[in-house]
Motif scaffolding. Structure first.
Motif, mmCIF file in Angstrom:
data_model
loop_
_atom_site.group_PDB
_atom_site.id
_atom_site.type_symbol
_atom_site.label_atom_id
_atom_site.label_comp_id
_atom_site.label_asym_id
_atom_site.label_seq_id
_atom_site.Cartn_x
_atom_site.Cartn_y
_atom_site.Cartn_z
ATOM 1 N N TRP A 242 0.820 -1.209 0.000
ATOM 2 C CA TRP A 242 0.000 0.000 0.000
ATOM 3 C C TRP A 242 0.855 1.260 0.000
ATOM 4 C CZ3 TRP A 242 -4.569 -0.981 -1.533
ATOM 5 C CH2 TRP A 242 -5.234 -2.151 -1.151
ATOM 6 N N GLY A 243 1.952 1.256 0.729
ATOM 7 C CA GLY A 243 2.809 2.436 0.794
ATOM 8 C C GLY A 243 3.441 2.756 -0.554
ATOM 9 N N ASP A 244 3.935 1.722 -1.259
ATOM 10 C CA ASP A 244 4.532 1.934 -2.584
ATOM 11 C C ASP A 244 3.477 2.426 -3.578
ATOM 12 O OD1 ASP A 244 6.715 0.972 -1.339
ATOM 13 O OD2 ASP A 244 6.986 -0.800 -2.604
ATOM 14 N N ILE A 245 2.280 1.854 -3.506
ATOM 15 C CA ILE A 245 1.202 2.276 -4.414
ATOM 16 C C ILE A 245 0.827 3.737 -4.148
ATOM 17 C CG2 ILE A 245 -1.232 1.922 -4.973
ATOM 18 C CD1 ILE A 245 -0.800 -1.057 -4.496
ATOM 19 N N ALA A 246 0.765 4.113 -2.875
ATOM 20 C CA ALA A 246 0.442 5.504 -2.541
ATOM 21 C C ALA A 246 1.538 6.446 -3.026
ATOM 22 C CB ALA A 246 0.243 5.643 -1.031
ATOM 23 N N ALA A 247 2.799 6.061 -2.836
ATOM 24 C CA ALA A 247 3.902 6.910 -3.298
ATOM 25 C C ALA A 247 3.865 7.066 -4.819
ATOM 26 C CB ALA A 247 5.236 6.296 -2.865
ATOM 27 N N ALA A 248 3.596 5.982 -5.533
ATOM 28 C CA ALA A 248 3.502 6.062 -7.000
ATOM 29 C C ALA A 248 2.326 6.939 -7.426
ATOM 30 C CB ALA A 248 3.348 4.658 -7.586
ATOM 31 N N SER A 249 1.215 6.847 -6.703
ATOM 32 C CA SER A 249 0.047 7.680 -7.030
ATOM 33 C C SER A 249 0.368 9.158 -6.880
ATOM 34 C CB SER A 249 -1.126 7.306 -6.130
ATOM 35 O OG SER A 249 -1.469 5.945 -6.272
ATOM 36 N N ILE A 250 1.124 9.492 -5.832
ATOM 37 C CA ILE A 250 1.506 10.895 -5.628
ATOM 38 C C ILE A 250 2.438 11.356 -6.744
ATOM 39 C CG2 ILE A 250 2.708 12.482 -4.107
ATOM 40 C CD1 ILE A 250 -0.036 11.596 -3.094
ATOM 41 N N VAL A 251 3.395 10.502 -7.104
ATOM 42 C CA VAL A 251 4.367 10.883 -8.135
ATOM 43 C C VAL A 251 3.677 11.122 -9.489
ATOM 44 C CG1 VAL A 251 6.318 10.042 -9.492
ATOM 45 C CG2 VAL A 251 6.311 9.755 -7.017
ATOM 46 N N VAL A 252 2.719 10.259 -9.859
ATOM 47 C CA VAL A 252 2.083 10.411 -11.180
ATOM 48 C C VAL A 252 1.094 11.572 -11.191
ATOM 49 C CG1 VAL A 252 2.316 7.977 -11.668
ATOM 50 C CG2 VAL A 252 0.195 8.801 -10.668
ATOM 51 N N THR A 253 0.678 12.034 -10.024
ATOM 52 C CA THR A 253 -0.233 13.180 -9.979
ATOM 53 C C THR A 253 0.503 14.492 -10.199
ATOM 54 O OG1 THR A 253 -1.610 11.965 -8.395
ATOM 55 C CG2 THR A 253 -2.031 14.295 -8.587
ATOM 56 N N ILE A 254 1.782 14.517 -9.837
ATOM 57 C CA ILE A 254 2.550 15.768 -9.921
ATOM 58 C C ILE A 254 2.582 16.356 -11.329
ATOM 59 C CG2 ILE A 254 4.880 16.725 -9.675
ATOM 60 C CD1 ILE A 254 5.225 14.942 -7.229
ATOM 61 N N PRO A 255 2.867 15.555 -12.407
ATOM 62 C CA PRO A 255 2.874 16.163 -13.755
ATOM 63 C C PRO A 255 1.536 16.794 -14.122
ATOM 64 C CG PRO A 255 3.914 14.013 -13.805
ATOM 65 C CD PRO A 255 3.298 14.161 -12.452
ATOM 66 N N LEU A 256 0.424 16.169 -13.730
ATOM 67 C CA LEU A 256 -0.890 16.725 -14.053
ATOM 68 C C LEU A 256 -1.122 18.037 -13.316
ATOM 69 C CD1 LEU A 256 -3.042 13.460 -13.960
ATOM 70 C CD2 LEU A 256 -1.823 14.494 -15.882
ATOM 71 N N VAL A 257 -0.710 18.087 -12.043
ATOM 72 C CA VAL A 257 -0.851 19.332 -11.269
ATOM 73 C C VAL A 257 0.000 20.446 -11.884
ATOM 74 C CG1 VAL A 257 -0.457 20.404 -9.024
ATOM 75 C CG2 VAL A 257 -1.404 18.101 -9.153
ATOM 76 N N LEU A 258 1.227 20.088 -12.295
ATOM 77 C CA LEU A 258 2.100 21.092 -12.912
ATOM 78 C C LEU A 258 1.510 21.609 -14.214
ATOM 79 C CD1 LEU A 258 5.638 19.521 -12.295
ATOM 80 C CD2 LEU A 258 4.570 21.436 -11.106
ATOM 81 N N LEU A 259 0.928 20.715 -15.006
ATOM 82 C CA LEU A 259 0.311 21.150 -16.260
ATOM 83 C C LEU A 259 -0.846 22.112 -16.007
ATOM 84 C CD1 LEU A 259 0.233 17.885 -18.420
ATOM 85 C CD2 LEU A 259 1.506 19.974 -18.886
ATOM 86 N N VAL A 260 -1.670 21.773 -15.021
ATOM 87 C CA VAL A 260 -2.817 22.645 -14.702
ATOM 88 C C VAL A 260 -2.331 24.010 -14.220
ATOM 89 C CG1 VAL A 260 -4.777 22.952 -13.159
ATOM 90 C CG2 VAL A 260 -4.374 20.733 -14.227
ATOM 91 N N LEU A 261 -1.297 24.018 -13.350
ATOM 92 C CA LEU A 261 -0.775 25.289 -12.860
ATOM 93 C C LEU A 261 -0.128 26.098 -13.981
ATOM 94 C CD1 LEU A 261 0.811 24.177 -9.451
ATOM 95 C CD2 LEU A 261 -1.342 25.385 -9.829
ATOM 96 N N PHE A 263 -0.794 26.032 -17.233
ATOM 97 C CA PHE A 263 -1.768 26.552 -18.209
ATOM 98 C C PHE A 263 -3.043 27.034 -17.529
ATOM 99 C CE2 PHE A 263 0.733 23.382 -20.626
ATOM 100 C CZ PHE A 263 1.254 24.232 -21.588
ATOM 101 N N GLN A 264 -2.941 27.421 -16.267
ATOM 102 C CA GLN A 264 -4.126 27.788 -15.506
ATOM 103 C C GLN A 264 -4.936 28.884 -16.181
ATOM 104 O OE1 GLN A 264 -3.194 29.383 -11.663
ATOM 105 N NE2 GLN A 264 -5.220 29.050 -10.861
ATOM 106 N N ARG A 265 -4.268 29.929 -16.656
ATOM 107 C CA ARG A 265 -4.983 31.058 -17.253
ATOM 108 C C ARG A 265 -5.710 30.623 -18.521
ATOM 109 N NH1 ARG A 265 -3.710 34.948 -20.942
ATOM 110 N NH2 ARG A 265 -1.592 34.136 -21.170
#
Length: 278
Positions: A242-261, A263-265
């Protein structure tokens, strides 16, 4: 009285906003907390939200032992090319159906939309056999072609809806200046459609980034498997990390968050285009 009513409305708005924020962010925060807890704490009878002790072992495990960077590389390549091809094909199709005199264009749009209505599980088998015959299994091309076919209908519909809101006077002015149809599309329509292109491209990227079923069926080695398949590969018959899966989930979310930030405008502009009519 009016002051009290306005104050009550303000309090309700803030409470509603906090409730939505909690509802949306709680799963991500729980995964973030899980990624910093050791396995003993994660399997305890009473779960804890605050990591104690704090550990980075799960992040080290996914990159050192499970080569998670290879899955990230594969996902970036597949999702990136899928987005580019979807925008290129979908924007041209949306422009042609919106601005050119094409008979039966709504019938064509309905046919395009019907392609995306198929239950994807129903076409996995036939597409697998086709990809096998064309030697596209375990290749980036096999995934990109499949994702483009699934993503183009959405992009076409969104871009068609946006192009259709642009004033026709733009076309007439461009043609009076000697602009061809290709020039009108490339030099006039596309530059003023940047917000819609960014928003649509982000939707196509996220869809390809998170797709699991076709990636699982079409790839069998780490050189071409994408992130969702990589996370599924973490589990084995007797143990779920579970810990490895959670860490991987956080890592793969970062690129999407960066893209949204990043191109936010443009995203806000794309979502609010046409909301106000003069």
């Amino acid at each position: 009285m009016i002051y009290e009513r306005n104050r009550l409305q303000t309090i309700l708005i803030y409470c509603g906003g906090l409730l939505i924020l909690f509802w949306s962010a709680a799963p991500f925060l729980w995964q973030l907390s899980t990624s910093f807890q050791n396995d003993v704490e994660l399997t305890a009878a009473t779960p804890s939200f605050i990591p104690s002790p704090l550990t980075f072992d799960h992040y080290a495990n996914i990159f050192v032992e499970k080569s998670f960077q290879l899955y990230l590389r594969n996902s970036l390549i597949v999702a990136g090319f899928t987005t580019l091809f979807c925008l290129a094909v979908g924007a041209m199709a949306g422009f042609a159906l919106s601005r050119l005199d094409i008979k039966g264009r709504f019938g064509i749009l309905a046919a395009i939309l019907s392609v995306s209505m198929f239950p994807q599980i129903a076409i996995v088998g036939p597409l697998y056999l086709l990809a096998s015959d064309l030697a596209l299994l375990d290749t980036y091309s096999g995934l990109v072609i499949t994702y483009v076919a699934l993503g183009v209908p959405l992009v076409t519909w969104v871009m068609f809806g946006y192009f259709d809101t642009l004033p026709r006077e733009i076309d007439e002015a461009a043609r009076m200046d000697g602009c061809s149809t290709v020039g009108l599309f490339w030099r006039i329509i596309l530059p003023i459609s940047a917000p819609s292109l960014v928003t649509t491209g982000l939707l196509a990227f996220i869809a390809a980034w998170n797709e699991f079923m076709f990636a699982l069926a079409f790839t069998s080695n780490i050189d071409h498997q994408t992130v969702p398949v990589g996370i599924a590969n973490f589990t084995n018959l007797h143990y779920i990390p579970w810990g490895d899966i959670a860490a991987a989930s956080i890592v793969v979310t970062i690129p999407l968050v960066l893209l949204v930030l990043l191109f936010q405008r443009h995203i806000i502009d794309g979502l609010t285009q046409g909301a106000v009519k003069e």
